[in-house]
Design an enzyme around this catalytic site. Structure first.
Site, PDB file in Angstrom:
ATOM      1  N   ASP A 405       0.844  -1.183   0.000  1.00 10.89           N
ATOM      2  CA  ASP A 405       0.000   0.000   0.000  1.00 10.89           C
ATOM      3  C   ASP A 405       0.891   1.249   0.000  1.00 10.89           C
ATOM      4  O   ASP A 405       1.881   1.309   0.734  1.00 10.89           O
ATOM      5  CB  ASP A 405      -0.872  -0.044   1.265  1.00 10.89           C
ATOM      6  CG  ASP A 405      -1.968   0.989   1.239  1.00 10.89           C
ATOM      7  OD1 ASP A 405      -2.866   0.858   0.407  1.00 10.89           O
ATOM      8  OD2 ASP A 405      -1.921   1.919   2.066  1.00 10.89           O
ATOM      9  N   GLU A 434       1.517   0.177  -4.930  1.00  7.02           N
ATOM     10  CA  GLU A 434       1.051   1.445  -5.462  1.00  7.02           C
ATOM     11  C   GLU A 434       2.257   2.363  -5.617  1.00  7.02           C
ATOM     12  O   GLU A 434       2.763   2.884  -4.629  1.00  7.02           O
ATOM     13  CB  GLU A 434       0.038   2.078  -4.505  1.00  7.02           C
ATOM     14  CG  GLU A 434      -1.258   1.300  -4.398  1.00  7.02           C
ATOM     15  CD  GLU A 434      -2.263   1.996  -3.483  1.00  7.02           C
ATOM     16  OE1 GLU A 434      -3.379   2.256  -3.942  1.00  7.02           O
ATOM     17  OE2 GLU A 434      -1.926   2.281  -2.322  1.00  7.02           O
TER      18      GLU A 434
END
Ligand code: CA
Length: 712
Positions: A405, A434
């Site tokens: 993340d 990400e």
């Protein structure tokens, strides 16, 4: 006169900024460290910065301050913690946390700032039940604290009581691997006793290349909580162990649904222990996705059958992973090392203030994550913490991959060490995250963002370019994309079809290989694919929306790269137009299996495309050289595009394959070379077997649809 900033840049060097240097008198300077005054040996002045060279070291276990006349400021120790001198003195590669045997248990904790540490042993895992703990003193050597307690401590709960500066805290061991209710006390367990039968010897499914993966993102709670899921352990880890579950109408659900669809990898949204303030494990009525970590090395308790029993969550998550493996499914864990739930209250900040979280140059805490703190992954003991945690999940739980993340908060060196130890060069796990650009206090060249993909060969990145090209930007709900009828995106789509790994159509390659490119049209964030299409195309009929939905993920499933599907997109998942459902109700978030019944044709279409991708290696090119050699585009006009995979690409039994996408409202005609072209995908059907054969000089492709043909 005012002191603006005061930082420790080495054990004996302090930098002080003042507003008006003309008023500065060196004789009026006073450096305090606890109760002690440290003498200044010499100083230098440049602009409004004064560098103080001290006669003795600052003791970092005590607070420090600098005063000039009546103005005073605490010394910020943060800069010291990034120096080689600090790391040489305090870095340790020792195993932290607890080492349990029936005879004794060894407890180890790292904090150079603590002035004492006690181990507190409890019989209850719940701080709400009053109890006087047994206390054991830990001994320190260069910031490493330890104590060995004799006897069999299995079943005890523990915390550390420590003094840092003037504060005494009771904290949970950041390395704790089990805990009591709500993660507020660590637990001593025998991990061997948490292995389900046959667990030790089972081998996870094997994968040669990340481009062979088809990732399906699920949430433990959403998957089974629907009243008609036919699953007994609703909202729990154990739901994943229930086989052949179905609704009252006989529609497969849960694990059976994933297997029927044919995905190869399941990505679990957070299953590490997240904050009890988001979901109270005693009364888990409230809903939360869990992107607010509390204990990094312990499974979340609200998904366990008994969150009070520290073994329950560990055993049941292992059992769920074991069940997925047994059916050939690999398991990817969503990890959130980039921030922690409220750093001020976190065990890490209390353990060693100023070490774990990144600061701006002015001494304020960075907030690139938007969650109030950014982990300082570039620091050796933070990097070790992240690596130890990942290796633990990979080995103890047999996790097959990790999704990072907000990976752009982490640094390149950390991600590369992770890549080397856990990725292709090491354990062979699939790793991606990400890679957005993050505003945090690291040099841009050191951030693990997608623009640095050439430095991160074992790491993949979510491809936002294809996401926004197919359906319109996530930042503008009304914007339409290729499948919703926007012309002019053909070159962007083509660039993406090659996994963004080739310089073409005026764009420079983003990735070094298609294996780094995680293609998706939607995920848990933002509107669901269906909701986005419905919002941006209010005039479209339900039938048209269904075709757009199929075409969007049809492009994802036939692009070079690694396809990623948000669970339920395969039956037009809706969250009723709620864009960010992180704490919405179950009714909004759950997978609605009645909807699968309603949109079964869409589900069958996804299933057919997945079967096609899995059985034909031509769709899974793993090297950009293969793309250059085998992939060629065919001109088709506006709002449509087509490519051919020539000459048994990647050893495929089919000689030539043509893939055509038509996002426009007109029929498109694509020229064909001579031969019997077998159609395996058209507007309504998708699969591996020929639907019909075309022997003509062109093929027509209906509005909002795709077609795939092959020549033997
Ligand atoms: Ca929790």
């Amino acid at each position: 006169m005012q002191l603006l900033k005061c930082s420790l840049i080495n054990f004996t060097i302090i930098s002080v900024f003042i507003d008006d240097i003309s008023q500065f008198d060196p004789k009026k300077i006073l450096v305090r460290n606890g109760e002690v005054t440290i003498l200044v040996d010499k100083l230098s002045i440049k602009d409004n910065e004064i560098i103080l060279y001290l006669k003795s070291e600052v003791n970092i276990k005590l607070p420090g301050s600098v005063s000039i006349y009546n103005a005073s400021l605490p010394i910020n120790y943060y800069p010291l913690y990034s120096t080689d001198e600090f790391n040489l003195r305090y870095y340790t590669d020792e195993e932290l946390g607890i080492q349990y045997t029936r005879e004794h248990t060894l407890f180890k904790l790292w904090s150079p700032a603590a002035s004492y540490v006690n181990l507190l042993l409890y019989e209850s895992g719940d701080p709400d039940s009053p109890e006087k703990p047994r206390k054991f003193k830990l001994q320190e050597k260069s910031g490493l604290w330890e104590v060995r307690v004799r006897g069999n401590l299995k079943g005890y709960f523990y915390t550390f009581e420590l003094k840092v500066y003037d504060d005494v805290h009771e904290i949970v061991d950041p390395y704790a691997r089990a805990c009591g209710i709500n993660g507020l006390r660590g637990a001593v367990i025998d991990l061997k006793e948490t292995d389900p039968p046959g667990y030790i010897h089972h081998a996870p499914p094997h994968f040669d290349s990340s481009t062979d993966a088809i990732i399906y993102e699920i949430n433990i709670r959403d998957l089974s909580i629907h009243p008609d899921s036919g699953i007994k352990s609703k909202g729990k880890y154990l739901a994943l162990t229930e086989e052949n579950t179905a609704t009252s109408k006989g529609i497969s659900t849960g694990l059976a649904h994933i297997l029927e669809l044919g995905a190869t990898h399941v990505q679990l949204m957070p299953v590490f222990d997240y904050s009890f303030k988001s979901v109270d494990e005693k009364h888990p009525y409230r809903y939360n996705w869990g992107y607010d970590p509390q204990n990094y090395n312990i499974p979340e308790g609200s998904y366990a059958a008994d969150a009070y029993n520290p073994c329950s969550r560990v055993y049941e998550l292992k059992k769920a992973i074991n069940a997925l493996h047994k059916h050939g499914l690999s398991v990817i864990m969503d990890v959130v090392y980039n921030h922690i739930f409220k750093y001020e209250d976190s065990n890490l900040e209390k353990l060693f203030p100023g070490y774990y979280f990144r600061q701006n140059d002015d001494g304020t805490y960075c907030n690139g994550t938007g969650c109030g703190n950014d982990i300082a992954s570039e620091r050796p003991m933070v990097r070790k913490f992240i690596l130890d945690s990942l290796l633990y999940w990979a080995r103890e739980y047999k996790i097959d991959g990790f999704r990072f993340d907000l990976m752009g908060i982490l640094d390149v060196k950390t991600m590369n060490e992770i890549g080397e130890k856990l990725g292709a060069g090491g354990l062979g796990l699939i790793l991606y995250g990400e890679g957005w650009y993050m505003n945090t206090n690291l040099k841009d060249e050191d951030k693990a963002g997608m623009y640095n993909s050439h430095k991160l060969e074992h790491i993949g990145f979510y491809n936002d370019s294809i996401r926004d090209a197919v359906k319109g930007s996530v930042f503008n709900s009304l914007e339409r994309g290729f499948v919703s009828g926007t012309p002019g995106l053909e070159d962007t789509v083509k660039f993406n079809l090659m996994g963004c790994s080739i310089d073409a159509f005026g764009k420079s390659a983003i990735f070094t290989s298609p294996g780094q490119c995680i293609n998706y049209s939607s995920c848990h964030d933002n509107y669901t694919l269906w909701d986005k299409l419905r919002l941006s195309c209010p005039e479209a009929s339900e039938e048209e929306l269904k075709h757009m939905n199929k075409l969007a993920d049809g492009i994802i499933l036939t692009s070079m790269g690694v396809p990623f599907i948000h669970s339920g997109a395969d039956f037009c998942r809706t969250k009723n137009g709620i864009e960010n459902s992180y704490n919405s109700t179950d009714a909004v978030n759950r997978m609605d299996w009645h909807r699968k019944h309603h949109y079964l044709d869409v589900f069958e279409y996804y299933k057919g495309l997945i079967a096609l991708r899995k059985s034909h290696s031509a769709f899974r090119l793993y090297d950009s050289r293969q793309i250059r050699e085998h992939m060629e585009f065919i001109y088709t006009g506006r709002n449509s595009t087509a490519y051919i995979l020539k000459n048994h690409a990647n050893g495929d039994p089919w000689k030539d394959i043509i893939v055509i996408y038509n996002g426009s409202r007109d029929t498109v005609y694509v020229p064909l070379s001579q031969g019997n072209w077998n159609v395996v995908v058209d507007k309504f059907n998708a699969g591996t077997e020929p639907l019909y054969c075309i022997n003509d000089n062109n093929v027509s492709v209906e509005p909002i649809s795709m077609k795939i043909l092959y020549l033997e």
